[in-house]
Design an enzyme around this catalytic site. Structure first.
Site, PDB file in Angstrom:
ATOM      1  N   GLU B  53       0.818  -1.210   0.000  1.00  0.00           N
ATOM      2  CA  GLU B  53       0.000   0.000   0.000  1.00  0.00           C
ATOM      3  C   GLU B  53       0.854   1.263   0.000  1.00  0.00           C
ATOM      4  O   GLU B  53       0.437   2.291  -0.516  1.00  0.00           O
ATOM      5  CB  GLU B  53      -0.965   0.009   1.189  1.00  0.00           C
ATOM      6  CG  GLU B  53      -2.112  -1.009   1.079  1.00  0.00           C
ATOM      7  CD  GLU B  53      -1.724  -2.389   1.567  1.00  0.00           C
ATOM      8  OE1 GLU B  53      -0.540  -2.609   1.917  1.00  0.00           O
ATOM      9  OE2 GLU B  53      -2.618  -3.269   1.595  1.00  0.00           O
ATOM     10  N   PHE B 115     -11.603  -7.753  13.917  1.00  0.00           N
ATOM     11  CA  PHE B 115     -10.503  -8.188  13.066  1.00  0.00           C
ATOM     12  C   PHE B 115     -10.120  -7.083  12.073  1.00  0.00           C
ATOM     13  O   PHE B 115     -10.970  -6.511  11.416  1.00  0.00           O
ATOM     14  CB  PHE B 115     -10.895  -9.461  12.302  1.00  0.00           C
ATOM     15  CG  PHE B 115      -9.814  -9.916  11.356  1.00  0.00           C
ATOM     16  CD1 PHE B 115      -8.587 -10.352  11.841  1.00  0.00           C
ATOM     17  CD2 PHE B 115     -10.021  -9.879   9.983  1.00  0.00           C
ATOM     18  CE1 PHE B 115      -7.583 -10.745  10.971  1.00  0.00           C
ATOM     19  CE2 PHE B 115      -9.019 -10.284   9.110  1.00  0.00           C
ATOM     20  CZ  PHE B 115      -7.800 -10.712   9.603  1.00  0.00           C
ATOM     21  N   GLN B 116      -8.842  -6.776  12.032  1.00  0.00           N
ATOM     22  CA  GLN B 116      -8.287  -5.750  11.145  1.00  0.00           C
ATOM     23  C   GLN B 116      -8.896  -4.365  11.360  1.00  0.00           C
ATOM     24  O   GLN B 116      -9.069  -3.603  10.422  1.00  0.00           O
ATOM     25  CB  GLN B 116      -8.408  -6.157   9.668  1.00  0.00           C
ATOM     26  CG  GLN B 116      -7.489  -7.333   9.341  1.00  0.00           C
ATOM     27  CD  GLN B 116      -7.341  -7.566   7.847  1.00  0.00           C
ATOM     28  OE1 GLN B 116      -8.260  -7.311   7.078  1.00  0.00           O
ATOM     29  NE2 GLN B 116      -6.186  -8.075   7.454  1.00  0.00           N
ATOM     30  N   LYS B 165     -17.628  -1.143   6.153  1.00  0.00           N
ATOM     31  CA  LYS B 165     -18.052  -2.137   5.173  1.00  0.00           C
ATOM     32  C   LYS B 165     -19.563  -2.076   4.946  1.00  0.00           C
ATOM     33  O   LYS B 165     -20.029  -2.170   3.813  1.00  0.00           O
ATOM     34  CB  LYS B 165     -17.637  -3.529   5.654  1.00  0.00           C
ATOM     35  CG  LYS B 165     -17.747  -4.578   4.575  1.00  0.00           C
ATOM     36  CD  LYS B 165     -17.056  -5.890   4.976  1.00  0.00           C
ATOM     37  CE  LYS B 165     -17.136  -6.891   3.820  1.00  0.00           C
ATOM     38  NZ  LYS B 165     -16.464  -8.153   4.154  1.00  0.00           N
ATOM     39  N   MET B 491      23.979   9.053   2.298  1.00  0.00           N
ATOM     40  CA  MET B 491      23.864  10.385   2.885  1.00  0.00           C
ATOM     41  C   MET B 491      24.157  10.350   4.382  1.00  0.00           C
ATOM     42  O   MET B 491      24.766  11.258   4.938  1.00  0.00           O
ATOM     43  CB  MET B 491      22.461  10.957   2.616  1.00  0.00           C
ATOM     44  CG  MET B 491      22.294  12.390   3.045  1.00  0.00           C
ATOM     45  SD  MET B 491      23.536  13.472   2.291  1.00  0.00           S
ATOM     46  CE  MET B 491      22.623  14.102   0.887  1.00  0.00           C
TER      47      MET B 491
HETATM   48  C1  LIG Z   1      12.261   5.781   5.172  1.00  0.00           C
HETATM   49  C2  LIG Z   1      13.522   6.462   5.535  1.00  0.00           C
HETATM   50  N1  LIG Z   1      14.362   5.892   6.434  1.00  0.00           N
HETATM   51  C3  LIG Z   1      15.518   6.503   6.757  1.00  0.00           C
HETATM   52  C4  LIG Z   1      15.863   7.705   6.199  1.00  0.00           C
HETATM   53  C5  LIG Z   1      17.154   8.400   6.590  1.00  0.00           C
HETATM   54  N2  LIG Z   1      18.033   8.496   5.415  1.00  0.00           N
HETATM   55  C6  LIG Z   1      18.156   9.622   4.689  1.00  0.00           C
HETATM   56  S1  LIG Z   1      19.176   9.466   3.388  1.00  0.00           S
HETATM   57  C7  LIG Z   1      19.538   7.886   3.803  1.00  0.00           C
HETATM   58  C8  LIG Z   1      20.487   7.085   2.985  1.00  0.00           C
HETATM   59  C9  LIG Z   1      19.926   6.656   1.703  1.00  0.00           C
HETATM   60  O1  LIG Z   1      20.743   5.661   1.176  1.00  0.00           O
HETATM   61  P1  LIG Z   1      20.622   5.242  -0.327  1.00  0.00           P
HETATM   62  O2  LIG Z   1      19.200   4.987  -0.671  1.00  0.00           O
HETATM   63  O3  LIG Z   1      21.577   4.154  -0.644  1.00  0.00           O
HETATM   64  O4  LIG Z   1      21.024   6.600  -1.101  1.00  0.00           O
HETATM   65  P2  LIG Z   1      22.450   7.321  -1.109  1.00  0.00           P
HETATM   66  O5  LIG Z   1      22.439   8.374  -0.069  1.00  0.00           O
HETATM   67  O6  LIG Z   1      23.503   6.284  -0.858  1.00  0.00           O
HETATM   68  O7  LIG Z   1      22.537   7.921  -2.479  1.00  0.00           O
HETATM   69  C10 LIG Z   1      18.844   7.499   4.952  1.00  0.00           C
HETATM   70  C11 LIG Z   1      18.953   6.181   5.600  1.00  0.00           C
HETATM   71  C12 LIG Z   1      14.945   8.271   5.283  1.00  0.00           C
HETATM   72  N3  LIG Z   1      15.168   9.446   4.701  1.00  0.00           N
HETATM   73  N4  LIG Z   1      13.816   7.626   4.954  1.00  0.00           N
END
Ligand SMILES: Cc1ncc(C[n+]2csc(CCOP(=O)(O)OP(=O)(O)O)c2C)c(N)n1
Ligand SMILES: [Mg+2]
Lengths: 180, 581
Positions: B53, B115-116, B165, B491
């Site tokens: 979803e 349920f749910q 529902k 990042m």
């Molecule tokens: C759902 C979610 N979890 C954690 C984060 C924190 N976060 C921001 S950037 C990042 C790294 C992303 O890694 P990747 O997808 O490999 O991209 P890269 O930065 O390596 O290009 C994280 C964990 C986020 N923004 N969203």
């Protein structure tokens, strides 16, 4: 932080109280009191919220984001009539009653129930006066107490009627088409 | 007209009446009556079965962001509804008009832990523009009309309708004679002309004026007006992350992106400017850095449709609550035909622009990534991928780019040349990893004639990659994925490198063989390990009549620069790693 009294006119729909409270909770503020009930216009409720806020303006603006919110005013610095009601059940053995009766008369409070060893007193007035009375009566032994929270109304012709905000209720507001 | 309908049929007809053509979702017990009814309307209402979803929610967002039209997603009660939550929150942060429809347990068991059952209206109260719990079929025509009106007007946003529902199953004679009763919802579209004249006075008095264009310019369709206004006043234009495409980057007045990963000359210009004209941006903290130090010399004019945005983060001299397009039209109309005033402004503006261009030349923003000595011994620096992609996009045209969240996202914003609105789609306000692929599904359906490029990290891609199956099942061929695979949550690793002494706690990341994973989903998968292979891979992606994934195994520890450390002034930019490895 300063205490603020906010008066809000809201459309009476399910969930509106929860939305207003949620918006305040989100910022981690504590609500000191909140009173809500019907206004003079069917379908519209009026809320009085007392809360300690730093940037009231911002919260007021965000309250307007809620679909049901018609009008929000910070009346903290306006001349207002403020009222609160408290019900107190006192420990009141017959020997103490004359003193309690005398105090209620001084404060213009009402005795609304008398039991074998208890009395229920209704006190209505400005929040300060209610507090005063509570302080004075506390030594006699308060077994239960309930307070309504304050309601506030701006004096004179100022203030807002609910009607001003519902008159244009019908029909769509302008819809600006989104261009690509 | 007054024939009997089930609640579920009413839901379908309400959507069709409001111009909805596509919905993304997953069925389940509490929403089954709606799916039952949908079958009869399938010629007009296309249902796209997603694999999660969250994917359905992002697909609805992608559809909305690409078109400006309402995106619709569907989930069943309980887990189906809670899986939508991330996408709903994302839409709230990025002002995206989506409608989430969820099934709910029957009204007589509401609140009894049936349920749910989950209280999805309670859960989504703070992350929707508005939401509804509908327990009676009779209420459905009104609620759908109002919900769609609210989602798509004013500052757009997500709206959720939770339908029990029994309300879906009940038979009624729907009343389509609807008059909205919304006394508390009256978005103000038209600007106050007094304020506009006040702003013009301020602009005419400026020596160093700047325009900062945000998402509102794109959402309101004000791109032409912005261009006309900038050209008439000759004020340099900044575009925020969500303002990308609001102003063509090859325009002589375009200076680029501000903020945490904005260009040095842009942030410096903001710090020096005396009048800052923000159109449709919300001064997000990723733009302002430490807000109290932002644009210290500037008088600020702020146009926003949402009054609660004005003065929230930055002090504003002239607030204008209005639709960005109508506001800019008013500015164009009200601008005095006084040639002298203009001449003076133009004189100042061109000196100012010259100064900004000097700063730009000194810092060589894009070039700082390319042709650098320290990239020489890398077999695949990430920037080589962006250089080749930019070339391909520019030469072939007809593209949309959807980016995820992380380093790859910032490089895309910085390094690709952006020209047109709604060509750059990303998760900005919420920064939701896993956004890109499912959003691209929605974009691809909305824009069948464009090539939809997904630029995604290896981390984010693994959060929602199952939508590859949806793309195949729907016969979608115009999605091409570039995984910028650095083997890290890049990042976060960058922050650890720069501010936490390289404690790579929880950031090294393994993944599948992405090309093989793609093949398993019946996509074409390509692996690229060296710069010399990049162009050929992109060519092959274009030549392939179907979805393609390219796994770009880039140099692992490259950083995004410039960078403003969190909650620092935008004057304090880091331009390169303090310690070269
Ligand atoms: C759902 C979610 N979890 C954690 C984060 C924190 N976060 C921001 S950037 C990042 C790294 C992303 O890694 P990747 O997808 O490999 O991209 P890269 O930065 O390596 O290009 C994280 C964990 C986020 N923004 N969203
Ligand atoms: Mg990565």
């Amino acid at each position: 932080m300063k205490k603020h009294t906010i008066v809000a006119l809201v459309q009476d729909r399910p969930g509106v109280l929860s939305r207003v409270v949620g918006l305040i909770r989100r910022r981690g503020f504590n609500i000191e009191s909140l009173a809500v009930g019907h206004s003079e216009t069917p379908g519209v409720s009026r809320m009085t919220i007392v809360v300690e806020w730093e940037d009231v303006e911002q919260v007021v603006k965000q309250l307007y984001r809620l679909i049901e919110v018609l009008k929000v005013s910070d009346v903290t610095n306006d001349p207002t009539v403020e009222r609160e009601m408290a019900l107190m059940k006192l420990h009141a053995p017959p020997a103490k009653r004359p003193e309690i009766v005398a105090l209620t008369e001084v404060f213009d409070a009402k005795i609304v129930d008398v039991g074998a060893n208890t009395m229920v007193i209704e006190m209505t007035g400005s929040p300060a006066k209610v507090q005063n009375f509570i302080d004075v009566i506390r030594p006699y032994g308060i077994r239960e107490m309930m307070r309504t929270g304050r309601i506030a109304m701006v004096r004179g012709a100022r203030g807002h009627t609910a009607e001003e905000y519902v008159e244009s209720a019908n029909g769509h507001a302008e819809r600006v088409p989104v261009a690509n | 007209m007054s024939e009997k309908r089930t609640g579920a049929q009413v839901m379908c007809e309400a959507l069709i009446r409001n111009g909805v053509e596509v919905m993304f979702g997953i069925p389940g017990g509490a929403i089954m009556p709606f799916y039952y009814a949908m079958w009869d309307y399938r010629d007009k209402l296309r249902h796209v079965l997603c694999r999660h979803e969250q994917g359905a929610g992002h697909a609805a967002e992608g559809y909305a962001r690409a078109t400006g039209r309402l995106g619709v997603c569907i989930g069943t009660s309980g887990p189906g509804a809670t899986n939508l939550v991330t996408a709903i929150a994302d839409a709230m942060m990025d002002s995206t008009p989506i409608l989430a429809i969820t099934g709910q347990v029957a009204s007589h068991v509401l609140g009894k832990d049936a349920f749910q059952e989950t209280d999805i209206t309670g859960i989504t109260m703070p992350i929707t523009k508005h939401n509804y719990l509908v327990k009676r079929a009779e209420d459905l025509p009104y609620v759908f009309e109002e919900a769609i009106y609210i989602a798509t007007t004013g500052r757009p946003g997500p709206v959720l309708i939770d339908v029990t529902k029994d309300a879906q199953q009940a038979t009624i004679v729907p009343d389509w004679n609807i008059k909205l009763d919304l006394p508390g919802y009256k978005p103000n579209y038209r600007p106050n002309l007094k304020q506009v004249r006040e702003a013009i006075k301020l602009i005419l008095s400026a020596k160093k004026p700047l325009i900062i264009a945000g998402h509102g310019v794109i959402m309101s369709g004000a791109v032409e007006e912005l261009r006309a206004f900038a050209e008439r006043t000759r004020i340099p234009v900044i575009t925020t992350l969500h303002g990308i495409g609001a102003f063509p980057e090859d325009h002589p007045l375009s200076i680029g992106m501000p903020g945490m990963h904005g260009w040095v000359h842009v942030n410096r210009a903001i710090q020096e400017c005396d009048v800052l004209f923000n159109i449709g941006g919300r001064f997000d903290d990723r733009v302002t850095g430490k807000a109290s130090t932002f644009a210290p010399n500037a008088k600020v004019i702020h146009v926003d449709i949402d009054p609660s945005e004005i003065g929230k983060n930055v002090k504003v001299t002239v607030p204008i609550v209005a639709d960005a397009r109508l506001a800019l039209q008013a500015f164009l109309n009200e601008f005095p035909p006084d040639r002298e005033a203009f001449a003076e402004l133009h004189g100042h503006a061109s000196d100012w622009m010259e100064h900004i261009r000097e700063m730009q030349a000194k810092h060589q923003p894009k070039q700082q990534y390319f042709n650098r000595a320290d990239t020489e011994n890398m077999s695949l620096p990430p920037h080589d991928v962006y250089a080749a992609l930019t070339k391909a996009l520019n030469s072939r045209g007809n593209y949309r780019v959807v980016t995820d969240v992380g380093q790859h996202q910032m490089w895309a914003a910085q390094l690709i040349d952006w020209y047109r609105p709604r060509t750059h789609i990303t998760s900005g306000g919420a920064g939701t990893m896993g956004f890109a692929l499912p959003a691209a599904l929605g974009v691809a359906i909305a824009c069948p004639n464009d090539t939809v490029w997904v630029i995604c990290g290896d981390g984010g891609f693994q959060m929602t990659n199952q939508e590859m199956a949806t793309i195949v099942q729907e016969g979608i061929k115009n999605v091409k994925v570039a995984v910028i695979n650095n083997g890290y949550l890049g990042m976060v690793r960058q922050w650890q490198e720069l501010f936490e002494n390289k404690r790579y706690s929880g950031t090294p990341l393994s993944g599948p063989d992405f090309a093989k994973l793609a093949e398993a989903y019946y996509w074409k998968g390509i692996t690229v390990e060296h710069t010399s292979q990049v162009e050929a891979a992109i060519e092959e992606a274009y030549a392939t009549d179907g979805p393609v994934l390219i796994d770009f195994r880039v140099e692992r520890e490259v950083n995004v620069f410039p960078m403003v450390p969190q909650n620092k002034s935008i004057s304090e930019m880091i331009l390169e790693s303090p310690h070269k490895s």
